[in-house]
Motif scaffolding. Structure first.
Motif, PDB file in Angstrom:
ATOM      1  N   VAL A   1      33.960  37.757  12.662  1.00  0.00           N
ATOM      2  CA  VAL A   1      35.218  37.028  12.597  1.00  0.00           C
ATOM      3  C   VAL A   1      36.304  37.922  11.995  1.00  0.00           C
ATOM      4  O   VAL A   1      36.071  38.595  10.987  1.00  0.00           O
ATOM      5  CB  VAL A   1      35.059  35.742  11.757  1.00  0.00           C
ATOM      6  CG1 VAL A   1      36.401  35.047  11.574  1.00  0.00           C
ATOM      7  CG2 VAL A   1      34.061  34.788  12.415  1.00  0.00           C
ATOM      8  N   GLY A   2      37.473  37.910  12.642  1.00  0.00           N
ATOM      9  CA  GLY A   2      38.570  38.740  12.156  1.00  0.00           C
ATOM     10  C   GLY A   2      38.711  40.054  12.902  1.00  0.00           C
ATOM     11  O   GLY A   2      39.731  40.738  12.774  1.00  0.00           O
ATOM     12  N   GLU A   3      37.701  40.401  13.712  1.00  0.00           N
ATOM     13  CA  GLU A   3      37.735  41.674  14.439  1.00  0.00           C
ATOM     14  C   GLU A   3      38.676  41.571  15.646  1.00  0.00           C
ATOM     15  O   GLU A   3      38.667  40.592  16.383  1.00  0.00           O
ATOM     16  CB  GLU A   3      36.327  42.024  14.919  1.00  0.00           C
ATOM     17  CG  GLU A   3      36.246  43.350  15.680  1.00  0.00           C
ATOM     18  CD  GLU A   3      34.853  43.636  16.198  1.00  0.00           C
ATOM     19  OE1 GLU A   3      34.674  44.684  16.850  1.00  0.00           O
ATOM     20  OE2 GLU A   3      33.937  42.815  15.966  1.00  0.00           O
ATOM     21  N   GLY A  22      32.231  40.304  26.167  1.00  0.00           N
ATOM     22  CA  GLY A  22      30.919  40.941  26.088  1.00  0.00           C
ATOM     23  C   GLY A  22      29.804  40.045  25.621  1.00  0.00           C
ATOM     24  O   GLY A  22      28.671  40.498  25.474  1.00  0.00           O
ATOM     25  N   GLY A  23      30.070  38.766  25.391  1.00  0.00           N
ATOM     26  CA  GLY A  23      29.028  37.850  24.946  1.00  0.00           C
ATOM     27  C   GLY A  23      28.320  37.199  26.110  1.00  0.00           C
ATOM     28  O   GLY A  23      28.612  37.457  27.277  1.00  0.00           O
ATOM     29  N   GLU A  24      27.335  36.321  25.788  1.00  0.00           N
ATOM     30  CA  GLU A  24      26.595  35.621  26.835  1.00  0.00           C
ATOM     31  C   GLU A  24      27.500  34.639  27.576  1.00  0.00           C
ATOM     32  O   GLU A  24      27.305  34.372  28.756  1.00  0.00           O
ATOM     33  CB  GLU A  24      25.403  34.880  26.223  1.00  0.00           C
ATOM     34  CG  GLU A  24      24.323  35.804  25.660  1.00  0.00           C
ATOM     35  CD  GLU A  24      23.146  35.019  25.129  1.00  0.00           C
ATOM     36  OE1 GLU A  24      23.163  33.779  25.245  1.00  0.00           O
ATOM     37  OE2 GLU A  24      22.206  35.638  24.611  1.00  0.00           O
ATOM     38  N   ARG A  25      28.478  34.096  26.856  1.00  0.00           N
ATOM     39  CA  ARG A  25      29.410  33.157  27.457  1.00  0.00           C
ATOM     40  C   ARG A  25      30.838  33.637  27.246  1.00  0.00           C
ATOM     41  O   ARG A  25      31.123  34.376  26.296  1.00  0.00           O
ATOM     42  CB  ARG A  25      29.243  31.769  26.821  1.00  0.00           C
ATOM     43  CG  ARG A  25      27.862  31.178  26.989  1.00  0.00           C
ATOM     44  CD  ARG A  25      27.759  29.844  26.287  1.00  0.00           C
ATOM     45  NE  ARG A  25      28.687  28.854  26.826  1.00  0.00           N
ATOM     46  CZ  ARG A  25      28.734  27.581  26.416  1.00  0.00           C
ATOM     47  NH1 ARG A  25      27.916  27.162  25.473  1.00  0.00           N
ATOM     48  NH2 ARG A  25      29.605  26.751  26.959  1.00  0.00           N
ATOM     49  N   SER A  53      36.391  32.443  15.333  1.00  0.00           N
ATOM     50  CA  SER A  53      35.246  31.587  15.038  1.00  0.00           C
ATOM     51  C   SER A  53      34.075  31.955  15.938  1.00  0.00           C
ATOM     52  O   SER A  53      34.268  32.388  17.073  1.00  0.00           O
ATOM     53  CB  SER A  53      35.598  30.105  15.220  1.00  0.00           C
ATOM     54  OG  SER A  53      35.881  29.821  16.570  1.00  0.00           O
ATOM     55  N   VAL A  54      32.859  31.776  15.397  1.00  0.00           N
ATOM     56  CA  VAL A  54      31.633  32.039  16.152  1.00  0.00           C
ATOM     57  C   VAL A  54      30.650  30.915  15.877  1.00  0.00           C
ATOM     58  O   VAL A  54      30.314  30.645  14.722  1.00  0.00           O
ATOM     59  CB  VAL A  54      30.995  33.384  15.772  1.00  0.00           C
ATOM     60  CG1 VAL A  54      29.670  33.569  16.530  1.00  0.00           C
ATOM     61  CG2 VAL A  54      31.935  34.534  16.045  1.00  0.00           C
ATOM     62  N   GLU A  55      30.202  30.237  16.926  1.00  0.00           N
ATOM     63  CA  GLU A  55      29.206  29.184  16.803  1.00  0.00           C
ATOM     64  C   GLU A  55      27.922  29.717  17.418  1.00  0.00           C
ATOM     65  O   GLU A  55      27.696  29.621  18.627  1.00  0.00           O
ATOM     66  CB  GLU A  55      29.691  27.920  17.522  1.00  0.00           C
ATOM     67  CG  GLU A  55      28.821  26.707  17.246  1.00  0.00           C
ATOM     68  CD  GLU A  55      29.342  25.449  17.930  1.00  0.00           C
ATOM     69  OE1 GLU A  55      28.504  24.622  18.332  1.00  0.00           O
ATOM     70  OE2 GLU A  55      30.572  25.323  18.082  1.00  0.00           O
ATOM     71  N   GLU A  56      27.079  30.288  16.579  1.00  0.00           N
ATOM     72  CA  GLU A  56      25.892  30.999  17.060  1.00  0.00           C
ATOM     73  C   GLU A  56      24.919  30.087  17.806  1.00  0.00           C
ATOM     74  O   GLU A  56      24.289  30.507  18.776  1.00  0.00           O
ATOM     75  CB  GLU A  56      25.187  31.670  15.883  1.00  0.00           C
ATOM     76  CG  GLU A  56      26.012  32.770  15.234  1.00  0.00           C
ATOM     77  CD  GLU A  56      25.253  33.475  14.121  1.00  0.00           C
ATOM     78  OE1 GLU A  56      24.075  33.123  13.904  1.00  0.00           O
ATOM     79  OE2 GLU A  56      25.842  34.361  13.482  1.00  0.00           O
ATOM     80  N   LYS A  57      24.786  28.836  17.357  1.00  0.00           N
ATOM     81  CA  LYS A  57      23.813  27.930  17.962  1.00  0.00           C
ATOM     82  C   LYS A  57      24.079  27.737  19.449  1.00  0.00           C
ATOM     83  O   LYS A  57      23.159  27.719  20.274  1.00  0.00           O
ATOM     84  CB  LYS A  57      23.846  26.575  17.241  1.00  0.00           C
ATOM     85  CG  LYS A  57      22.806  25.587  17.776  1.00  0.00           C
ATOM     86  CD  LYS A  57      22.840  24.295  16.971  1.00  0.00           C
ATOM     87  CE  LYS A  57      21.808  23.297  17.511  1.00  0.00           C
ATOM     88  NZ  LYS A  57      21.822  22.025  16.744  1.00  0.00           N
ATOM     89  N   HIS A  58      25.361  27.591  19.820  1.00  0.00           N
ATOM     90  CA  HIS A  58      25.713  27.349  21.215  1.00  0.00           C
ATOM     91  C   HIS A  58      26.366  28.558  21.876  1.00  0.00           C
ATOM     92  O   HIS A  58      26.760  28.502  23.042  1.00  0.00           O
ATOM     93  CB  HIS A  58      26.659  26.155  21.325  1.00  0.00           C
ATOM     94  CG  HIS A  58      26.072  24.872  20.827  1.00  0.00           C
ATOM     95  ND1 HIS A  58      26.365  24.345  19.584  1.00  0.00           N
ATOM     96  CD2 HIS A  58      25.179  24.018  21.398  1.00  0.00           C
ATOM     97  CE1 HIS A  58      25.692  23.221  19.424  1.00  0.00           C
ATOM     98  NE2 HIS A  58      24.964  22.995  20.506  1.00  0.00           N
TER      99      HIS A  58
END
Length: 301
Positions: A1-3, A22-25, A53-58
């Motif tokens: 976060v913040g990058e 570059g993420g899965e979604r 923000s990052v919601e790792e679960k989803h």
């Protein structure tokens, strides 16, 4: 976060854009995180974004444009400062205009930036914005009195916390309720019959509860109508009943539905102007989205 990173716009919607970082979604860049002057985005464009923000679960990632967070924070601080120097006064005497309220406040407490009366506000309420919090605090500590006011003067509504209650009370004052579902009745005939008391803004039929709602522009028109036991429409006497909170909720629900239907009709007839910055077609609903395995999915029907 913040990058801060670079991403590729995959699709644009009415509420923002989906960006491949570059993420899965694909990550969401919401329109509220684009700043006061959002750029025109198109699929395939390379943009600089900040991860907020990052919601790792989803696997959800929220993005903002560089500088948008700071701008949003500054706006919130400014709104807080305005609220801190704004006070609402109630129980003001009839016929007291903005200039008289302003003159009294400046005489007793200090410089006033703006006074609001009328409109959606109840008739006995003034919304006063001072030029400093110090003046507002002084007015809260010692509310002024006006000749002819209830209880000998004006009562303060601290930091406008009761303003929503006042607005709801005002909305109920403007609403006339008929004990008739509207079946077999003509909307224009009801409007014409009601306007002998005052201007009417809306007429809504509530078939589920067997009621008809008439929304007046001014409280004087609604009060005059409510003094009657019936409303005469094309020779038929329609009973007038007391307005309750449930009636107001039903009326507001009917108005929201009417506005949604109106918006849908505009979108169906509007064509290319309906999308969010850079989108095409009705409502901007088409965009490509990356799924597992690098496949693209087109959400168009």
């Amino acid at each position: 976060v913040g990058e801060e990173i670079e991403g590729t716009v995959q699709g644009v919607t009415r509420f923002g854009a989906f960006v491949d970082v570059g993420g899965e979604r694909d990550a969401l860049l919401h329109e509220s995180q684009m700043g006061s002057r959002p750029p025109r985005l198109e699929a395939g464009a390379k943009i600089k974004v900040v991860i907020i923000s990052v919601e790792e679960k989803h696997g959800k990632i929220g993005l903002a444009l560089p500088g948008a967070q700071k701008e949003l924070q500054e706006k919130e601080e400014e709104e807080k400062a305005v609220k801190e120097r704004t006070v609402c006064f109630s129980k003001l005497p009839p016929g007291l205009d903005d200039e008289k309220v302003k003159a009294k406040m400046e005489e007793l407490f200090g410089s006033v930036e703006h006074v609001q009366k009328g409109g959606r506000l109840p008739e006995d309420v003034a919304y006063v914005r001072f030029t400093s919090k110090e003046f507002a605090d002084k007015s809260l500590a010692s509310p002024p009195s006006f000749p002819g006011g209830e209880d000998g003067g004006a009562a303060v509504l601290a930091e406008c916390k009761r303003l929503p209650e006042q607005l709801r009370s005002r909305a109920m004052q403007l609403l006339l309720v008929l004990d008739a579902s509207g079946k077999g009745l003509d909307r224009n005939a009801i409007r014409n019959a009601s306007e002998k008391f005052g201007s009417v803004k809306f007429v809504e039929f509530d078939g589920r509860n067997g009621k008809t709602y008439i929304n007046f522009v001014r409280g004087s028109g609604a009060r005059a109508a409510k003094e009657q036991k019936h409303l005469s429409v094309d020779g038929e006497e329609l009973p007038i009943v007391a307005t309750t909170d449930d009636h107001l909720k039903s009326f507001e629900s009917l108005r929201r539905s009417a506005m949604q239907r109106s918006g849908s009709r505009k979108r169906r007839g509007g064509g290319g102007g309906g999308g969010f910055r850079g989108s095409r077609g009705r409502g901007g609903g088409r965009y490509k989205r990356r799924r597992e395995g690098g496949k693209n999915w087109n959400s168009s029907r």
